[in-house]
Structures are given as C-alpha cells and as structure tokens.
Design a protein around this motif. Structure first.
Motif, PDB file in Angstrom:
ATOM      1  N   ILE A 153       0.860  -1.187   0.000  1.00  0.00           N
ATOM      2  CA  ILE A 153       0.000   0.000   0.000  1.00  0.00           C
ATOM      3  C   ILE A 153       0.896   1.236   0.000  1.00  0.00           C
ATOM      4  N   THR A 154       0.667   2.122  -0.938  1.00  0.00           N
ATOM      5  CA  THR A 154       1.479   3.327  -1.073  1.00  0.00           C
ATOM      6  C   THR A 154       1.064   4.344  -0.012  1.00  0.00           C
ATOM      7  N   VAL A 155       2.052   5.042   0.543  1.00  0.00           N
ATOM      8  CA  VAL A 155       1.811   6.065   1.563  1.00  0.00           C
ATOM      9  C   VAL A 155       2.258   7.412   1.017  1.00  0.00           C
ATOM     10  N   ALA A 156       1.424   8.416   1.222  1.00  0.00           N
ATOM     11  CA  ALA A 156       1.742   9.790   0.840  1.00  0.00           C
ATOM     12  C   ALA A 156       1.398  10.705   2.007  1.00  0.00           C
ATOM     13  N   VAL A 157       2.075  11.840   2.056  1.00  0.00           N
ATOM     14  CA  VAL A 157       1.806  12.849   3.071  1.00  0.00           C
ATOM     15  C   VAL A 157       1.537  14.164   2.352  1.00  0.00           C
ATOM     16  N   ILE A 158       0.426  14.797   2.711  1.00  0.00           N
ATOM     17  CA  ILE A 158       0.046  16.089   2.135  1.00  0.00           C
ATOM     18  C   ILE A 158      -0.185  17.045   3.299  1.00  0.00           C
ATOM     19  N   THR A 159       0.584  18.115   3.343  1.00  0.00           N
ATOM     20  CA  THR A 159       0.481  19.051   4.445  1.00  0.00           C
ATOM     21  C   THR A 159       0.503  20.493   3.946  1.00  0.00           C
ATOM     22  N   GLY A 160      -0.225  21.336   4.632  1.00  0.00           N
ATOM     23  CA  GLY A 160      -0.274  22.742   4.262  1.00  0.00           C
ATOM     24  C   GLY A 160       0.958  23.511   4.692  1.00  0.00           C
ATOM     25  N   ARG A 161       1.669  22.995   5.665  1.00  0.00           N
ATOM     26  CA  ARG A 161       2.861  23.666   6.170  1.00  0.00           C
ATOM     27  C   ARG A 161       4.103  23.059   5.537  1.00  0.00           C
ATOM     28  N   LYS A 162       5.188  23.817   5.587  1.00  0.00           N
ATOM     29  CA  LYS A 162       6.491  23.312   5.153  1.00  0.00           C
ATOM     30  C   LYS A 162       7.369  23.208   6.390  1.00  0.00           C
ATOM     31  N   SER A 163       7.946  22.034   6.570  1.00  0.00           N
ATOM     32  CA  SER A 163       8.751  21.803   7.761  1.00  0.00           C
ATOM     33  C   SER A 163       9.898  20.849   7.443  1.00  0.00           C
ATOM     34  N   PRO A 164      11.131  21.274   7.759  1.00  0.00           N
ATOM     35  CA  PRO A 164      12.247  20.346   7.585  1.00  0.00           C
ATOM     36  C   PRO A 164      12.131  19.125   8.495  1.00  0.00           C
ATOM     37  N   LEU A 165      11.463  19.273   9.626  1.00  0.00           N
ATOM     38  CA  LEU A 165      11.263  18.130  10.530  1.00  0.00           C
ATOM     39  C   LEU A 165      10.369  17.080   9.881  1.00  0.00           C
TER      40      LEU A 165
END
Length: 186
Positions: A60-72
């Motif tokens: 199962i493929t995992v993706a992350v979508i976030t409104g913020r930008k964070s090096p962490l």
C-alpha cells in the motif's frame, strides 16, 4: 481488533491502494512547539512509523500532504521511506487529485486521513475518509471512520491496522514479532 470493525468499513478499506495523511493533528498532536530561539519542534509517534512501514511492505502506497512546510516533516518522512511528500499544499484535494492522476489510482482506492477543515475536501474525495477524535466536529461527521486513538498518539497505527486487516495482511505483518506458538488474535 478486526472483529471490532464493521464489515462495510472493511469492504471499503479492502479497496485501498494509497493512503494520504495530513501531518499536524494526525501524525503529530497538532500542537506547534517552538524553542526559545524560534526553532519548530514536532513529536511523531513511533507506533505510527512502524505501522506505515508495515503498510508499505504490504504494497500500500503512503503519501503525506500538508499545508505547512517543515524540515522536521521532511526528515521524518525520509527516515520512514515515504515516497510521496507534498508540503505547502493548502488545497489538499488538488494535491491528492494530482497524486491520484500520476499514480493512475481512482478515488475509491484512496484513503485520506485528516483532522481539520483544510482536509475535508480531500477526505470526502477519497474512497475512505479517516479522522481522529480530537479532529474538528464537521470532519468527524463526514469521515467514514474515526479512530479511537487521538492524533499523534497512535491514530495512524490504528488506520494502518484497519487497512492491513481489510487486505488480509495484518497477521503476516505481526507474525515476525510473535513467537512460533503465538497468534496475533486479530
């Protein structure tokens, strides 16, 4: 655990090939922490990380979508081997649609996990919408499933277990951690 999920939810979850996740409030507790020097700090739950690795190992493929930008966030996703990270994406539905188009995956084969209003269009676009009990009330109302665990406290792992169970792969994912005479009891 699997016996606690309704058959209708398991049937939806069995179709999923991609799960996309929000970060703040889902993979973290949703609080913003800053040091005295202004550095941002985030806490990620280790239970969630292993669950995501188990999902990827199960295909199962995992993706992350976030409104913020964070090096962490970038570091954590790299450490987990998550192949798709979309940061600074205010329109999460558009980002999810781009990803679905690129991967040639229809909405019914997508799960989206989010907790607040910016997540709602992506959550309702996806075939399976998942949220957390500490999410905004309208998101909880529109989701197909609300985890028992709070965001940042194992909710992602719970969603991973749901998907693995629906795909008939939870026992295999747990087997390496059990002795030869033990069963997972899923």
């Amino acid at each position: 655990m699997q016996n606690e999920w309704p058959e209708s939810l398991l049937a939806k979850a069995a179709q999923i090939r991609l799960i996309a996740l929000d970060v703040d409030g889902i993979m973290s507790d949703g609080k913003l922490y800053f040091s005295a020097t202004g550095d941002e700090l985030k806490a990620f739950n280790i239970l969630d990380g292993l669950g995501l690795k188990q999902l990827m190992a199960a295909g199962i493929t995992v993706a992350v979508i976030t409104g913020r930008k964070s090096p962490l966030t970038e570091k954590r996703m790299r450490d987990l081997g998550i192949p798709h990270l979309m940061q600074g994406r205010e329109d999460k539905k558009a980002a999810l649609q781009e990803l679905a188009s690129t991967m040639n995956i229809r909405p019914e084969a997508i799960a989206y996990m989010g907790d607040d209003l910016p997540d709602l269009p992506a959550l309702t676009f996806a075939g399976l919408g998942i949220t957390v009990p500490n999410g905004y009330w309208l998101v909880r109302q529109q989701a197909d499933y609300c985890t028992r665990a709070q965001g940042g406290n194992g909710a992602v792992r719970e969603a991973c277990d749901l998907l693995l169970s629906a795909h008939g792969k939870l026992d295999a994912a747990l087997a390496p951690y059990l002795g030869p005479d033990q069963e997972a009891g899923t």
